[in-house]
Design a protein around this motif. Sequence first.
Motif, PDB file in Angstrom:
ATOM      1  N   SER A 121       0.841  -1.202   0.000  1.00 26.59           N
ATOM      2  CA  SER A 121       0.000   0.000   0.000  1.00 26.59           C
ATOM      3  C   SER A 121       0.872   1.246   0.000  1.00 26.59           C
ATOM      4  CB  SER A 121      -0.876   0.022   1.255  1.00 26.59           C
ATOM      5  OG  SER A 121      -0.049   0.217   2.387  1.00 26.59           O
ATOM      6  N   GLY A 122       0.220   2.370  -0.276  1.00 28.45           N
ATOM      7  CA  GLY A 122       0.948   3.638  -0.276  1.00 28.45           C
ATOM      8  C   GLY A 122       1.577   3.935   1.074  1.00 28.45           C
ATOM      9  N   ALA A 123       0.817   3.703   2.144  1.00 28.78           N
ATOM     10  CA  ALA A 123       1.337   3.992   3.489  1.00 28.78           C
ATOM     11  C   ALA A 123       2.578   3.145   3.773  1.00 28.78           C
ATOM     12  CB  ALA A 123       0.255   3.724   4.530  1.00 28.78           C
ATOM     13  N   VAL A 126       5.510   4.594   2.061  1.00 35.03           N
ATOM     14  CA  VAL A 126       6.016   5.762   2.795  1.00 35.03           C
ATOM     15  C   VAL A 126       6.891   5.296   3.960  1.00 35.03           C
ATOM     16  CG1 VAL A 126       5.291   7.659   4.308  1.00 35.03           C
ATOM     17  CG2 VAL A 126       4.120   7.298   2.128  1.00 35.03           C
ATOM     18  N   PHE A 149      -0.602  14.518   2.470  1.00 30.80           N
ATOM     19  CA  PHE A 149      -1.210  13.259   2.934  1.00 30.80           C
ATOM     20  C   PHE A 149      -0.289  12.115   2.538  1.00 30.80           C
ATOM     21  CE2 PHE A 149      -3.754   9.424   2.580  1.00 30.80           C
ATOM     22  CZ  PHE A 149      -4.480   9.451   3.757  1.00 30.80           C
ATOM     23  N   HIS A 150       0.013  11.267   3.536  1.00 26.08           N
ATOM     24  CA  HIS A 150       0.922  10.151   3.245  1.00 26.08           C
ATOM     25  C   HIS A 150       0.399   8.819   3.760  1.00 26.08           C
ATOM     26  CE1 HIS A 150       3.829  13.001   1.699  1.00 26.08           C
ATOM     27  NE2 HIS A 150       3.657  13.725   2.786  1.00 26.08           N
ATOM     28  N   GLY A 151      -0.833   8.765   4.260  1.00 19.57           N
ATOM     29  CA  GLY A 151      -1.395   7.482   4.659  1.00 19.57           C
ATOM     30  C   GLY A 151      -1.817   7.455   6.111  1.00 19.57           C
ATOM     31  N   GLU A 224       4.676  15.538  -2.049  1.00 19.56           N
ATOM     32  CA  GLU A 224       3.844  15.161  -3.199  1.00 19.56           C
ATOM     33  C   GLU A 224       4.090  16.224  -4.286  1.00 19.56           C
ATOM     34  OE1 GLU A 224      -0.403  14.183  -1.728  1.00 19.56           O
ATOM     35  OE2 GLU A 224       0.633  15.122  -0.062  1.00 19.56           O
ATOM     36  N   ASP A 257       6.556  11.524  -3.219  1.00 18.00           N
ATOM     37  CA  ASP A 257       5.409  10.646  -2.987  1.00 18.00           C
ATOM     38  C   ASP A 257       4.492  10.774  -4.199  1.00 18.00           C
ATOM     39  OD1 ASP A 257       3.047   9.443  -2.319  1.00 18.00           O
ATOM     40  OD2 ASP A 257       3.012  10.148  -0.253  1.00 18.00           O
ATOM     41  N   VAL A 259       2.285   8.520  -5.068  1.00 18.12           N
ATOM     42  CA  VAL A 259       1.225   7.516  -4.899  1.00 18.12           C
ATOM     43  C   VAL A 259      -0.018   7.909  -5.707  1.00 18.12           C
ATOM     44  CG1 VAL A 259      -0.395   6.565  -3.193  1.00 18.12           C
ATOM     45  CG2 VAL A 259       2.057   6.622  -2.697  1.00 18.12           C
ATOM     46  N   GLN A 260      -0.386   9.193  -5.657  1.00 13.64           N
ATOM     47  CA  GLN A 260      -1.599   9.632  -6.366  1.00 13.64           C
ATOM     48  C   GLN A 260      -1.284  10.232  -7.740  1.00 13.64           C
ATOM     49  OE1 GLN A 260      -5.803  11.802  -5.228  1.00 13.64           O
ATOM     50  NE2 GLN A 260      -4.450  11.134  -3.662  1.00 13.64           N
ATOM     51  N   LYS A 286      -1.370   3.010  -5.738  1.00 12.66           N
ATOM     52  CA  LYS A 286      -2.648   3.288  -6.409  1.00 12.66           C
ATOM     53  C   LYS A 286      -2.766   2.639  -7.802  1.00 12.66           C
ATOM     54  CE  LYS A 286      -4.288   7.284  -3.806  1.00 12.66           C
ATOM     55  NZ  LYS A 286      -5.450   6.789  -3.090  1.00 12.66           N
TER      56      LYS A 286
HETATM   57  C1  LIG Z   1       0.067  10.927  -1.822  1.00  6.48           C
HETATM   58  C2  LIG Z   1      -0.380   9.725  -1.050  1.00  6.48           C
HETATM   59  N1  LIG Z   1       0.517   9.063  -0.303  1.00  6.48           N
HETATM   60  C3  LIG Z   1       0.166   7.977   0.400  1.00  6.48           C
HETATM   61  C4  LIG Z   1      -1.120   7.512   0.394  1.00  6.48           C
HETATM   62  C5  LIG Z   1      -1.499   6.294   1.201  1.00  6.48           C
HETATM   63  O1  LIG Z   1      -1.796   5.250   0.330  1.00  6.48           O
HETATM   64  P1  LIG Z   1      -2.651   3.996   0.838  1.00  6.48           P
HETATM   65  O2  LIG Z   1      -4.049   4.468   1.045  1.00  6.48           O
HETATM   66  O3  LIG Z   1      -2.507   3.000  -0.288  1.00  6.48           O
HETATM   67  O4  LIG Z   1      -2.014   3.526   2.090  1.00  6.48           O
HETATM   68  C6  LIG Z   1      -2.093   8.167  -0.373  1.00  6.48           C
HETATM   69  C7  LIG Z   1      -3.489   7.709  -0.384  1.00  6.48           C
HETATM   70  O5  LIG Z   1      -4.393   8.388  -0.774  1.00  6.48           O
HETATM   71  C8  LIG Z   1      -1.707   9.304  -1.109  1.00  6.48           C
HETATM   72  O6  LIG Z   1      -2.583   9.980  -1.854  1.00  6.48           O
END
Ligand SMILES: Cc1ncc(COP(=O)(O)O)c(C=O)c1O
Length: 444
Positions: A121-123, A126, A149-151, A224, A257, A259-260, A286
């Motif tokens: 997962s994204g978290a 991170v 936002f990082h999770g 981000e 980051d 992720v998005q 994602k």
């Molecule tokens: C920029 C960013 N980092 C990390 C995350 C966390 O990802 P996850 O929900 O897969 O843990 C998100 C989730 O929306 C995100 O947008």
Amino acid sequence: MSVIALKTEIPGPNSRALMARREAAVARGPYNATPIFVKEGRGATLVDVDGNRLIDFAGGIGCLNVGHANESVVRAATGQLQSFTHGCFHVTPYESYVSLAERMNALVPGDFPKKTLFVNSGAEAVENAVKVARAATGRPAVLAFEDGFHGRTLLAMSLTSKVHPYKAGFGPFAPEIYRAPYGYCYRCSYNLAYPACGLHCVDVLEDVFRRYVEAKQVAAVIAEPVLGEGGFVVPPRDWLPRLRELTARHGILLIADEVQTGFGRTGKQWAVEHSGVVPDILIAAKSIAGGLPLASITGRADVMDAAGVGGLGSTFGGNPVSVAAAHAVLDELGTGQLFARAGGIGRAVQARVARWLERFPILGDVRGLGAMWGLELVRDPATREPAKDETTALAKACYERGLVTITAGTYGNVVRTLMPLVITDDELAEGLDVLEAALAALGR
Ligand SMILES: Cc1ncc(COP(=O)(O)O)c(C=O)c1O
């Protein structure tokens, strides 16, 4: 102006019955952006359990750049399921994990040797990026940004800015985290205007190093390239390059980051490509595997190898089904068509939104990069008071008319577009018609 033909009111009776069961059986913590239960998804459309066809501008919160049930993804995942479903990379490794790492190393910017780790997962990505950054530098601190936002795991939540609902009641948080304002010009913390400000929000980091934490103690800055959950904020073009200069000057690693923003959302593989910035570590999740759980951490080989054997990994990290799906996603993106499509979507949204700005004073700011557009709603253009209730009402008016959207922003007053990039011109126009009708229905 088209209207989406619906079979029932939304939510329909089947969705309502399922929501009652959900409320009784599932913890209330996971929020639901809509009360609609889904039955099928194809491309950029969904069919709900009441038989309504919906246009999807949320894409599972940005996980479906290649579309719902993408044929190549389904074929690759199905093939892998029939071969072996799990072996755990720690026990019996498999070629597809290694070749996906090779592809990621080649795709991530940077003319230096790179290595990749896969997690779920994204978290988790991170968390692992911070682990390797600390191991490589021997420094404890991490600097993150306001509205970032990082999770939701402990370290990721600690790096996340917004208190409600992400942090309230969940402390104590991870230590050695520092924060500075992002390049959020519409709500500049210093009441300055770009470009006359000279990017004061980056220069101010030198002050952070004087007042809060010694630069030599900072392992990494995590950023981000465009704020996601924080409100789809596109910083000025030179914000990230200036941040890169500053981090390099102090021997601080830069973690992008993505992720998005990654996997084509902004019209390029990575959003950092728009500014030419080369991070030391880039994390993705994602849309990486077409909707299956997977995340990656790609970085300088020496940084990634700073963690000892056994120090990184997880039981399911880089599971073979998600990895097979990710190969299919990369094949699909490799043609470049979806990157061009993201640009086309962005231009279509921009053209419509430009007209709305004159008609709807509630639209305080609209901004975007590629297919990643945010509409920030305010009660008064002069005071910029966030219009949270109105934004919630707008999202409701959209789904009641057959368009799935999600909101964002520290003040909950931004509507964001994360439609699958395979959306057709007609579907895009239908969705924008609904958004326009919903804005009109707000009466502001
Ligand atoms: C920029 C960013 N980092 C990390 C995350 C966390 O990802 P996850 O929900 O897969 O843990 C998100 C989730 O929306 C995100 O947008």
